[in-house]
Design a protein around this motif. Sequence first.
Motif, PDB file in Angstrom:
ATOM      1  N   UNK A  88       0.833  -1.207   0.000  1.00  0.00           N
ATOM      2  CA  UNK A  88       0.000   0.000   0.000  1.00  0.00           C
ATOM      3  C   UNK A  88       0.863   1.250   0.000  1.00  0.00           C
ATOM      4  N   UNK A  89       0.243   2.346  -0.391  1.00  0.00           N
ATOM      5  CA  UNK A  89       0.937   3.617  -0.310  1.00  0.00           C
ATOM      6  C   UNK A  89       0.904   4.139   1.127  1.00  0.00           C
ATOM      7  N   UNK A  90       1.845   5.002   1.419  1.00  0.00           N
ATOM      8  CA  UNK A  90       1.855   5.635   2.731  1.00  0.00           C
ATOM      9  C   UNK A  90       0.633   6.561   2.826  1.00  0.00           C
ATOM     10  N   UNK A  91      -0.056   6.490   3.954  1.00  0.00           N
ATOM     11  CA  UNK A  91      -1.250   7.292   4.115  1.00  0.00           C
ATOM     12  C   UNK A  91      -1.212   8.033   5.444  1.00  0.00           C
ATOM     13  N   UNK A  92      -1.850   9.186   5.435  1.00  0.00           N
ATOM     14  CA  UNK A  92      -1.950   9.972   6.653  1.00  0.00           C
ATOM     15  C   UNK A  92      -2.867   9.284   7.646  1.00  0.00           C
ATOM     16  N   UNK A  93      -2.454   9.305   8.906  1.00  0.00           N
ATOM     17  CA  UNK A  93      -3.304   8.815   9.992  1.00  0.00           C
ATOM     18  C   UNK A  93      -3.906  10.012  10.730  1.00  0.00           C
ATOM     19  N   UNK A  94      -3.027  10.892  11.184  1.00  0.00           N
ATOM     20  CA  UNK A  94      -3.457  12.077  11.934  1.00  0.00           C
ATOM     21  C   UNK A  94      -2.339  13.095  11.930  1.00  0.00           C
ATOM     22  N   UNK A  95      -2.705  14.348  12.110  1.00  0.00           N
ATOM     23  CA  UNK A  95      -1.713  15.413  12.172  1.00  0.00           C
ATOM     24  C   UNK A  95      -2.169  16.433  13.200  1.00  0.00           C
ATOM     25  N   UNK A  96      -1.207  17.196  13.698  1.00  0.00           N
ATOM     26  CA  UNK A  96      -1.535  18.192  14.720  1.00  0.00           C
ATOM     27  C   UNK A  96      -0.627  19.392  14.569  1.00  0.00           C
ATOM     28  N   UNK A  97      -1.227  20.556  14.608  1.00  0.00           N
ATOM     29  CA  UNK A  97      -0.465  21.777  14.463  1.00  0.00           C
ATOM     30  C   UNK A  97       0.153  22.226  15.772  1.00  0.00           C
ATOM     31  N   UNK A  98       0.967  23.243  15.672  1.00  0.00           N
ATOM     32  CA  UNK A  98       1.617  23.788  16.853  1.00  0.00           C
ATOM     33  C   UNK A  98       0.591  24.283  17.866  1.00  0.00           C
ATOM     34  N   UNK A  99      -0.566  24.711  17.359  1.00  0.00           N
ATOM     35  CA  UNK A  99      -1.618  25.196  18.251  1.00  0.00           C
ATOM     36  C   UNK A  99      -2.433  24.077  18.874  1.00  0.00           C
ATOM     37  N   UNK A 100      -2.103  22.836  18.535  1.00  0.00           N
ATOM     38  CA  UNK A 100      -2.783  21.691  19.125  1.00  0.00           C
ATOM     39  C   UNK A 100      -4.012  21.221  18.382  1.00  0.00           C
ATOM     40  N   UNK A 101      -4.307  21.827  17.246  1.00  0.00           N
ATOM     41  CA  UNK A 101      -5.505  21.440  16.495  1.00  0.00           C
ATOM     42  C   UNK A 101      -5.221  20.157  15.713  1.00  0.00           C
ATOM     43  N   UNK A 102      -6.018  19.095  15.955  1.00  0.00           N
ATOM     44  CA  UNK A 102      -5.762  17.819  15.292  1.00  0.00           C
ATOM     45  C   UNK A 102      -6.594  17.600  14.030  1.00  0.00           C
ATOM     46  N   UNK A 103      -6.084  16.768  13.170  1.00  0.00           N
ATOM     47  CA  UNK A 103      -6.802  16.311  11.979  1.00  0.00           C
ATOM     48  C   UNK A 103      -6.671  14.803  11.930  1.00  0.00           C
ATOM     49  N   UNK A 104      -7.769  14.113  11.644  1.00  0.00           N
ATOM     50  CA  UNK A 104      -7.765  12.652  11.584  1.00  0.00           C
ATOM     51  C   UNK A 104      -8.338  12.167  10.256  1.00  0.00           C
ATOM     52  N   UNK A 105      -7.772  11.096   9.762  1.00  0.00           N
ATOM     53  CA  UNK A 105      -8.423  10.390   8.687  1.00  0.00           C
ATOM     54  C   UNK A 105      -9.626   9.660   9.264  1.00  0.00           C
ATOM     55  N   UNK A 106     -10.577   9.331   8.416  1.00  0.00           N
ATOM     56  CA  UNK A 106     -11.814   8.740   8.905  1.00  0.00           C
ATOM     57  C   UNK A 106     -11.579   7.467   9.712  1.00  0.00           C
ATOM     58  N   UNK A 107     -10.660   6.627   9.282  1.00  0.00           N
ATOM     59  CA  UNK A 107     -10.461   5.350   9.969  1.00  0.00           C
ATOM     60  C   UNK A 107      -9.887   5.538  11.370  1.00  0.00           C
TER      61      UNK A 107
END
Length: 114
Positions: free
Chosen positions: A42-61
Motif C-alpha cells: 500500500x501507499x503511505x497514508x496519513x493517519x493524523x496530524x496536529x499543528x503547533x496550536x494543538x488542532x488535530x486532523x484525523x483520517x476517517x479510519x
Amino acid sequence: VQLQASGGGLVQPGGSLRLSCAASGSVFGINVMGWYRQAPGNQRELVAAIGTDGSPTYKDFAKGRFTISRDNAKLAVYLQMRSLKPDDAAVYYCSLAQGVQTYWGQGTEVTVSS
C-alpha cells in the motif's frame, strides 16, 4: 531535523498502543507534526496530524479510536491507538512539516494479531 519514533509492537485485536516521536535539530515555532502509516503493498497514508496550536486532523479510519497529541516543549508527538484492528497493522512513520520541508522518522512497526 531528526525524528525518532518508538512504541510499536505486537498487540492483539482490540488492544492499544501508544506511539511516540521526538524531534531534534532546527525545529521552528510553527510546524505540523503527524503520523502516517504504510502497510505492505500500500501507499503511505496519513493517519493524523496536529499543528503547533494543538488542532488535530484525523483520517476517517482513525476518528474515535486514535488520539494525536503533542508536547511543544519536548518537540514530541504521540499517537494513542485503541481498539486496534488487523487492518491497522503497518509501519507507522512520524513526520514534521515546516515551511516547504517535510521530515520523516524511521518508522515503527505495529502488528495486530491474535
